[in-house]
Scaffold this motif. Structure first.
Motif, PDB file in Angstrom:
ATOM      1  N   GLU A  51      -1.244   9.458  -9.411  1.00 54.57           N
ATOM      2  CA  GLU A  51      -0.293   9.722  -8.338  1.00 54.57           C
ATOM      3  C   GLU A  51      -0.149  11.230  -8.180  1.00 54.57           C
ATOM      4  O   GLU A  51      -0.068  11.944  -9.169  1.00 54.57           O
ATOM      5  N   GLU A  53       1.796  14.646  -7.741  1.00 49.90           N
ATOM      6  CA  GLU A  53       3.175  15.018  -8.076  1.00 49.90           C
ATOM      7  C   GLU A  53       3.925  15.406  -6.816  1.00 49.90           C
ATOM      8  O   GLU A  53       5.136  15.286  -6.722  1.00 49.90           O
ATOM      9  N   LEU A  59       2.055  23.559  -2.954  1.00 49.29           N
ATOM     10  CA  LEU A  59       2.022  23.426  -4.414  1.00 49.29           C
ATOM     11  C   LEU A  59       0.671  22.910  -4.903  1.00 49.29           C
ATOM     12  O   LEU A  59       0.522  22.553  -6.063  1.00 49.29           O
ATOM     13  N   ASN A 135       2.411  27.219  -7.699  1.00 46.69           N
ATOM     14  CA  ASN A 135       1.138  26.603  -7.363  1.00 46.69           C
ATOM     15  C   ASN A 135       0.126  27.004  -8.437  1.00 46.69           C
ATOM     16  O   ASN A 135      -0.232  28.168  -8.559  1.00 46.69           O
ATOM     17  N   ALA A 136      -0.307  26.010  -9.223  1.00 50.18           N
ATOM     18  CA  ALA A 136      -1.173  26.300 -10.371  1.00 50.18           C
ATOM     19  C   ALA A 136      -2.580  26.701  -9.940  1.00 50.18           C
ATOM     20  O   ALA A 136      -3.342  27.245 -10.727  1.00 50.18           O
ATOM     21  N   ILE A 233      -0.721   2.928  -6.488  1.00 52.21           N
ATOM     22  CA  ILE A 233      -0.926   3.688  -7.722  1.00 52.21           C
ATOM     23  C   ILE A 233      -0.887   2.734  -8.906  1.00 52.21           C
ATOM     24  O   ILE A 233       0.138   2.139  -9.209  1.00 52.21           O
ATOM     25  N   LYS A 235      -2.140   2.773 -12.742  1.00 48.89           N
ATOM     26  CA  LYS A 235      -2.711   3.651 -13.766  1.00 48.89           C
ATOM     27  C   LYS A 235      -3.720   2.920 -14.638  1.00 48.89           C
ATOM     28  O   LYS A 235      -4.727   3.473 -15.019  1.00 48.89           O
ATOM     29  N   ARG A 381     -14.408  11.331 -23.119  1.00 53.62           N
ATOM     30  CA  ARG A 381     -14.695  12.572 -23.841  1.00 53.62           C
ATOM     31  C   ARG A 381     -14.859  12.294 -25.330  1.00 53.62           C
ATOM     32  O   ARG A 381     -15.668  12.928 -26.003  1.00 53.62           O
ATOM     33  N   GLY A 421     -14.460  19.455 -19.585  1.00 54.29           N
ATOM     34  CA  GLY A 421     -14.854  18.769 -18.356  1.00 54.29           C
ATOM     35  C   GLY A 421     -14.422  19.610 -17.185  1.00 54.29           C
ATOM     36  O   GLY A 421     -13.520  20.432 -17.300  1.00 54.29           O
ATOM     37  N   GLY A 422     -15.067  19.424 -16.055  1.00 59.49           N
ATOM     38  CA  GLY A 422     -14.679  20.188 -14.878  1.00 59.49           C
ATOM     39  C   GLY A 422     -15.730  20.018 -13.803  1.00 59.49           C
ATOM     40  O   GLY A 422     -16.660  19.215 -13.960  1.00 59.49           O
ATOM     41  N   PHE A 445      -7.705  28.373 -19.138  1.00 55.28           N
ATOM     42  CA  PHE A 445      -8.796  27.425 -19.301  1.00 55.28           C
ATOM     43  C   PHE A 445     -10.114  27.962 -18.746  1.00 55.28           C
ATOM     44  O   PHE A 445     -11.082  27.238 -18.597  1.00 55.28           O
ATOM     45  N   HIS A 515     -14.309  17.245 -10.204  1.00 50.56           N
ATOM     46  CA  HIS A 515     -13.769  16.695 -11.438  1.00 50.56           C
ATOM     47  C   HIS A 515     -12.470  15.941 -11.159  1.00 50.56           C
ATOM     48  O   HIS A 515     -12.289  14.808 -11.587  1.00 50.56           O
ATOM     49  N   ASP A 516     -11.560  16.579 -10.437  1.00 47.70           N
ATOM     50  CA  ASP A 516     -10.319  15.896 -10.069  1.00 47.70           C
ATOM     51  C   ASP A 516     -10.631  14.979  -8.911  1.00 47.70           C
ATOM     52  O   ASP A 516     -11.338  15.372  -7.999  1.00 47.70           O
TER      53      ASP A 516
ATOM     54  N   VAL B  50      -1.646  33.118 -14.009  1.00 44.35           N
ATOM     55  CA  VAL B  50      -0.963  32.051 -13.277  1.00 44.35           C
ATOM     56  C   VAL B  50      -0.105  31.223 -14.231  1.00 44.35           C
ATOM     57  O   VAL B  50       1.040  30.886 -13.919  1.00 44.35           O
ATOM     58  N   LEU B  54       3.896  30.744 -13.966  1.00 51.03           N
ATOM     59  CA  LEU B  54       4.505  29.415 -13.924  1.00 51.03           C
ATOM     60  C   LEU B  54       5.567  29.288 -15.007  1.00 51.03           C
ATOM     61  O   LEU B  54       6.667  28.796 -14.771  1.00 51.03           O
TER      62      LEU B  54
END
Lengths: 534, 321
Positions: A51, A53, A59, A135-136, A233, A235, A381, A421-422, A445, A515-516, B50, B54
């Motif tokens: 789901e 966020e 964001l 916003n990451a 959704i 899981k 993994r 992973g990515g 990362f 990846h996402d 970042v 955050l």
């Protein structure tokens, strides 16, 4: 008399319970949501695992395009090539690749009826880059220096440095300034009640259960044929498979082992999406064992990638030799490494790593062993990590496999390996630069292996600065060849994403997926263009 | 009775203060990093700058005691703060979900108490009999069965094999209006599964309580006086046999909440339980604190309720809690 009356009461209670149960069973379940068989096919119900966020692009929602509620300046077709969306045409790139000028499409309105203008684009980008916005993914726009509107229908991006793949980032959805301004961007109502220019309008979001959409009748690209879209959704993989089988869902993402159960079902088709979703082991340069080039090359040769694809992915994937998958136009042909444990052993022998008493090699008193982490709970993994450790053991190197949360793993990245992973399919710069550039060593990362190779750094910079595709290809070829000579990671596989769909629609396609995989990935990436099968 | 309730409510205040403080302390000591969880974790691309930004924006770089105090003073004025995992105000997040959880738990609990009592009485009536052995062994089996597994089994049988009931969600998946009829049909399976996981406790307690009461002097006396078996069983034995069940009601509340967590996940039930896990792993202080207060309050109220009921059912027990 008394005993009998008890027995009668018991029997009556039992009968009552059964009757209630039967009545409950007799009720029309109504589980067959979406299209009843034979009805008008104008709705679609799909099951997804994660789901979002938030539904606010400010964001990070929909940053890779296909957000359904929103449009970006550009978007990608099935071939992953960019085409204009809210932009009227491709941007004009001037100033040696530092200025991007986008003319905007006329006559586009948001779903609340207000017109779309250049100010909305400026507002979107400026808000994302604002320090206070949580916003990451804002690092993806690190090249942006200034965004300005020129009139109502032109937007100009000024970059800090020439950045060739910048256009790929402008698939980012545009939000209306009038609806999103004047509230806390991190928590305001816009996060759950978005308004966009996209083909669908959100009609409901029951958190933890589903998101519902209806077609936007005023969509500038034409009203979609699929009028109603529901994203359920779910899981748990098994529950998703069960609800797909019960007719509750029209399609769902499933892991390979559950897809097998649908292969005899004629009413369903399995759709395989190729991805750039890699799994690989970081080889930290700070570790005496994994930092040794001979060990790195030996491990790279010792792993049996084809066996992993066959056994771990049940064939749904490909051997991976780097972040760039073998069928990508950016892949450097000839950098495939065959499974060759004999050559790996010889490399180790020549470098002075001699087998010890227990079969584990040693050199100058150093045992050839290191810790390999995988994030707890990630089964795929875990299996990759165990397969890697078993292949490594065959050439006399011991990888101690351990699980932990990212909080536990992250501080140890300097010395320990991790099953990483990515993957982002849009441009090789996105993965390669973040994974390999020495300036990003152990930065969050990014570059988790602390890979450091001046030649690679130089090629990576060339690749991102040049606007000439041939120059870029040559640069990324150089990176991939360098990676084969001095592997910073042992890349293992690229994982396919599998979807099972009810066979109601024409010509379903998939994109190369990252990846996402959010709401926009999957065969329904272009649900607005679908036509029913007649 | 009112005095006891009042005294208990007063005592709840320090309990809640300690519990919320402990939540902040434990969460701060946990290895989870709010910024990292917020960023999604583990994917390359999110750089240190970042993450630091955050962390600062989320207030995660401040000591937990200060954050607790801020949260507490704001909460007293009615501001529950903002959830970082759900990106919306805590009051709104809870408001959207709690009703569905209460509906699910309430239905399941009522069903478990009623059916559990009925089965327990029937089993106690003839201990060692066929019905007793069947009910008791079933109860032990169910007690050992994980709710998650029972849920999947129920979905497989009722949704897949017979198609009698919907497999999950609050309403039909394709529908976006919430009607009472749809909710009722979607409630059956999750509530039944949750009830079944709670059932063994009530069955076994009632069976034991009623069975013991049947052997006691008052009951034997009643029998000797020639009262009907029905009056003896329901009027005498059940009444004293129910006493342990009343205490059980209070103590089952925490288990009910954890059971609801698993059941809500299996059935995609949009309740509060699934948000609780996200809040905990996301170190979402405001949401976590509010949910802890709610859960603690539920347990305290459950205990108070069972003590009150106990006092009402057995006049020998006073209300001096």
């Amino acid at each position: 008399m008394t005993a009998r009356s008890i027995r009668v009461t018991a029997a009556m209670v039992a009968a009552g319970v059964l009757a209630t149960g039967a009545a409950a069973c007799g009720k029309p379940g109504g589980g067959n949501g979406g299209n009843g068989s034979g009805g008008v096919r104008d709705s679609l119900v799909v099951g997804i695992a994660n789901e979002p966020e938030t539904l606010s692009p400010l964001l990070g929602y929909g940053k890779d395009g296909n957000s359904k509620i929103f449009d970006g300046l550009l978007r990608r077709g099935a071939d992953m090539k960019l085409r204009p969306a809210l932009a009227a045409s491709f941007p004009k790139v001037t100033d040696d690749g530092r200025t991007y000028t986008f003319p905007l499409r006329h006559g586009v309105t948001f779903s609340d009826g207000k017109p779309f203008t250049a100010e909305d684009v400026v507002f979107t980008y400026r808000t994302i880059l604002d320090e206070k916005t949580n916003n990451a993914d804002k690092g993806e726009l690190a090249a942006v220096d200034k965004v300005t509107a020129r009139g109502d229908d032109t937007v100009v991006f000024s970059l800090k440095y020439p950045y060739a793949p910048f256009a790929e980032r402008t698939v980012l959805p545009i939000v209306p300034e009038h609806a999103a301004k004047g509230q806390d961007v991190n928590t305001g109502p816009f996060n759950t009640k978005p308004i966009g220019t996209g083909p669908y309008v959100l009609t409901g979001w029951s958190k933890g259960e589903k998101l519902t959409f209806k077609a936007n009748p005023d969509y500038w690209g034409g009203e979609p044929k699929v009028k109603k879209l529901t994203m359920a959704i779910i899981k748990d993989d098994d529950v998703r498979a069960t609800r797909l089988r019960s007719g509750d869902l029209d399609g769902a993402i499933l892991p390979p082992n559950l897809v097998k159960g649908f292969q005899g079902d004629d009413s369903k088709t399995t759709i395989t999406a190729k991805t750039t979703d890699f799994r690989g082991v970081t080889l930290p340069t700070g570790n005496k064992v994994t930092g040794d080039t001979a060990v790195r090359r030996a491990l790279d040769l010792a792993v049996d990638r084809d066996a992993m694809v066959k056994s771990l992915l049940e064939g749904a994937g490909r051997a991976g030799y780097g972040p760039v998958p073998t069928d990508s136009e950016w892949f450097a042909k000839g950098t495939e490494r065959p499974h060759d444990p004999e050559k790996a052993k010889k490399l180790l022998d020549d470098a002075g790593w001699k087998p010890g008493a227990d079969g584990i090699r040693e050199k100058d008193g150093e045992r050839a062993e290191f810790t390999l982490w995988f994030p707890a709970g990630d089964k795929l993994r875990q299996e990759h990590a165990l397969a890697f450790a078993s292949d490594a053991k065959k050439i006399g190197i011991r990888a101690k496999v351990q699980s932990g949360t990212w909080e536990v793993i992250e501080p140890r990245l300097k010395d320990d390996a991790v099953l990483a992973g990515g993957g982002n399919p849009a441009d090789p710069d996105f993965d390669l630069y973040n994974l390999l550039h020495s300036s990003l060593a152990l930065d969050g990362f990014n570059n988790m292996a602390a890979y450091k190779n001046p030649e690679v750094d130089k090629a990576l910079e060339e690749g991102r600065r040049s606007g000439d595709k041939a120059v870029r290809k040559a640069a990324y070829d150089k990176v991939q060849h360098a990676l084969a000579d001095d592997p910073g990671y042992v890349f293992l596989t690229h994982v396919d994403h599998l979807y099972v769909m009810r066979d109601n629609w024409k010509d379903l396609t998939t994109q190369v997926e990252p990846h996402d995989h959010g709401l926009g990935a999957g065969p329904w990436w272009n649900v607005e263009d679908w036509q029913p099968k007649r | 009775m009112a005095r006891m309730a009042g005294r208990r409510l007063l005592a709840a205040v320090p309990v809640l203060l300690v519990v919320t403080f402990a939540v902040f302390a434990v969460a701060a000591a946990s290895p989870f990093d709010p910024a990292r969880v917020y960023a999604g974790g583990g994917a390359p691309g999110t750089g240190q700058d970042v993450l630091d930004q955050l962390r600062h924006n989320l207030g995660a770089d401040r000591p937990f005691a200060a954050r607790w105090w801020d949260w507490l003073t704001a909460a007293l004025t009615g501001d529950l703060g903002v959830s970082t995992t759900l990106r919306q105000p805590v009051a709104q997040a809870i408001g959207e979900r709690i009703g569905w959880s209460v509906l699910l738990c309430g239905t399941a609990f009522a069903a478990a108490v009623l059916v559990g009592t009925a089965l327990g009485v029937l089993a106690a009536r003839r201990r060692g009999g066929l019905l007793d052995r069947a009910v008791t062994s079933l109860a032990y089996v169910l007690e050992a069965a994980p709710p998650f597994w029972l849920g999947l089994l129920a979905v497989w049988f009722f949704a897949l094999k017979t198609g009698a009931l919907p497999a999950g969600g609050l309403t039909d998946t394709g529908s976006d209006t919430v009607t009472a009829g749809q909710v009722a049909s979607h409630l059956v399976l999750p509530a039944a599964v949750l009830a079944v996981t709670q059932l063994p406790w009530f069955v076994l307690y009632v069976r034991q309580g009623v069975g013991d009461a049947l052997d006691e002097d008052p009951v034997r006396g009643a029998r000797a006086r020639g009262l009907s078996e029905r009056t003896v069983l329901l009027g005498h034995a059940l009444r004293s046999g129910l006493l342990p069940v009343l205490t059980l009601i209070g103590s089952r509340v925490p288990e009910l909440i954890t059971g609801a967590l698993l059941v809500e996940t299996v059935f995609s039930w949009p309740g509060i339980a699934s948000a609780t896990v996200d809040a905990a792993t996301g170190v979402d202080f405001p949401l976590l604190a509010a949910l802890t207060v709610l859960a603690t309050a539920a347990v305290l109220v459950g205990n108070l309720l069972s003590d009150l009921l106990y006092g009402l059912a057995d006049p020998r027990v006073g209300f001096d809690g």
